[in-house]
Design an enzyme around this catalytic site. Structure first.
Site, PDB file in Angstrom:
ATOM      1  NE  ARG A  37      -4.000   0.053   2.307  1.00 21.69           N
ATOM      2  CZ  ARG A  37      -4.945   0.107   2.995  1.00 21.69           C
ATOM      3  NH1 ARG A  37      -5.219  -0.691   4.091  1.00 21.69           N
ATOM      4  NH2 ARG A  37      -5.832   1.215   2.790  1.00 21.69           N
ATOM      5  CG  HIS A  83      -6.640  -1.141  -4.673  1.00 20.75           C
ATOM      6  ND1 HIS A  83      -5.318  -1.271  -4.327  1.00 20.75           N
ATOM      7  CD2 HIS A  83      -6.990  -0.098  -3.759  1.00 20.75           C
ATOM      8  CE1 HIS A  83      -4.993  -0.768  -3.384  1.00 20.75           C
ATOM      9  NE2 HIS A  83      -6.037   0.165  -2.832  1.00 20.75           N
ATOM     10  CE1 TYR A 126     -22.888  15.964  -9.869  1.00 17.81           C
ATOM     11  CE2 TYR A 126     -21.404  16.082  -7.595  1.00 17.81           C
ATOM     12  CZ  TYR A 126     -22.796  16.067  -8.386  1.00 17.81           C
ATOM     13  OH  TYR A 126     -23.873  16.016  -7.678  1.00 17.81           O
TER      14      TYR A 126
END
Length: 419
Positions: A37, A83, A126
């Site tokens: 990570r 993931h 968006y």
């Protein structure tokens, strides 16, 4: 209580020391965070989530020549295939790869509100995105057996363990990450300088780190600030650790009322403009900073950064400016800590080692690509040789085919006749 009771395979009961168990579990957890990570790979400069974003978008054909697509679509594909973590974490990584004030050479071409240093981005539903033009070099040749693939988390798909990375992304874009017990904080460097250094490294594989200082002058932050002093830069490049002092780019401007204003044109890397103004206003109110009559932020997308600090008529501009550098983030430091994964192990690396490991990776990529292309050419040559034999014996070939009962019989007869 120092022992834990455990049920071992076969149903037998055993005891383990709780201290040993906690130590082992913590080490396993720490290594999982470090490798899976938080830290980048020295070869492609990407953390796992970043690599999965780039590869997923490559798979979906979201290249710089294609249209932008919803960021939510990218996040969904990455989370579903590669993931299995928070969608917010994936979107945050995607956004950072597309912010030109955050990433020196953005790997994502954004469309919509991807945020500013002071403001968060719009929701993923968006915004839209696609890979940037330079990102294509990260995946160049990936379909030619240049890198290893491994199963994804559920075994239904495969993902690359590293990308071919035909440009030195780790040095160009830097990296930040906090693991367990360690962290990385690598600044970005100028692409042209890094390429020159890599070319030098190819010709001089045993060159000491000092030799690379002739090519890489220092960090090249996307906000465009000044770097003050050479010692911190030198230590960072030679040892992998150091402190680089950054200073805002300012100029003096005469105002119509006859007084002077300090205009901030560029600020240190990752420094908030709003926090600078808030801190300055606080110092003025506390009488710790005198000579300032007004503050305002006139920054815009058209004209870039423009912080206006109006001075009183009796103020000495250079004195006020020095006070601002001392007491606000108009002068800040970047703590360099070049920690990256080398064969899955975190190491602190100097500039020569960073470039050396990148060159080794490219050598392997080119060698594997050459083998792949050679085998492909040999397979094609085998077919062409067969076609030439058929052309030289076209009448006999036609007769064998016509005299066969089926396709398989014709194939066996031709193989037997012409070896």
């Amino acid at each position: 209580m120092s022992d834990l009771t455990t049920i071992e395979p076969g149903g037998t009961v055993g005891a383990i020391d709780i201290n040993d168990e906690i130590q082992t579990a913590f080490i396993d957890y720490a290594m999982s965070v470090i490798v899976s990570r938080a830290l980048p790979d020295v070869r492609d400069g990407l953390k796992p989530v970043q690599r999965r974003i780039v590869y997923s978008m490559f798979e979906e054909g979201m290249h710089y020549t294609s249209r932008h697509r919803k960021s939510a679509n990218v996040v969904g594909n990455v989370m579903g295939r590669y993931h299995p973590h928070s969608n917010d974490a994936i979107y945050d990584a995607l956004v950072r790869l597309g912010q030109d004030f955050n990433t020196r050479v953005p790997l994502i071409d954004p469309q919509g509100n991807f945020g500013t240093i002071d403001d968060p981005p719009a929701a993923m539903r968006y915004t839209e995105s696609r890979l940037s033009s330079i990102a294509r070099f990260l995946t160049e040749g990936i379909n030619e057996d240049t890198v290893d693939f491994e199963p994804n988390y559920d075994g239904e798909h495969s993902e690359p363990s590293v990308l071919p990375a035909r440009f030195p992304n780790l040095l160009v874009n830097g990296s930040t990450g906090i693991a367990v017990g360690m962290a990385t904080n690598m600044p970005p460097y100028n692409l042209g300088e890094v390429i020159d250094a890599v070319s030098f490294g190819l010709d001089n594989p045993d060159a000491p780190p000092e030799a690379y200082l002739d090519f890489i002058q220092g960090p090249d932050f996307p906000t465009g600030c000044h770097l003050v002093g050479r010692q911190g830069i030198r230590e960072a490049l030679l040892t992998g650790r150091g402190s680089v002092r950054m200073r805002a780019i300012t100029e003096l401007e005469e105002l119509p009322r006859g007084n002077t204003a300090i205009i901030v044109r560029a600020h240190p890397y990752m420094v908030s403009q709003d926090r600078v103004l808030e801190r300055t206003a606080q110092l003025v109110n506390e009488k710790k900073l005198t000579g300032i009559s007004d503050l305002r932020n006139e920054s815009s997308d058209r004209h870039g950064v423009r912080l206006v600090i109006e001075l009183k008529k009796d103020a000495i501009p250079q004195v006020v400016l020095n006070q601002l550098f001392k007491q606000t983030q108009l002068q800040d430091t970047f703590g360099v800590n070049n920690v990256a994964l080398v064969d899955g192990v975190p190491r602190t690396l100097n500039v020569a080692e960073l470039i050396g490991y990148y060159i080794d990776h490219q050598m392997e990529v080119i060698e594997r690509r050459t083998r792949f292309r050679l085998q492909k050419a040999r397979d094609r040559a085998h077919i062409v040789e067969g076609l030439l034999v058929a052309l030289d014996n076209i009448d006999e070939v036609v007769a064998i085919i016509r005299g066969s009962d089926d396709v398989e019989g014709a194939r066996l007869s031709l193989m037997e006749r012409f070896e």
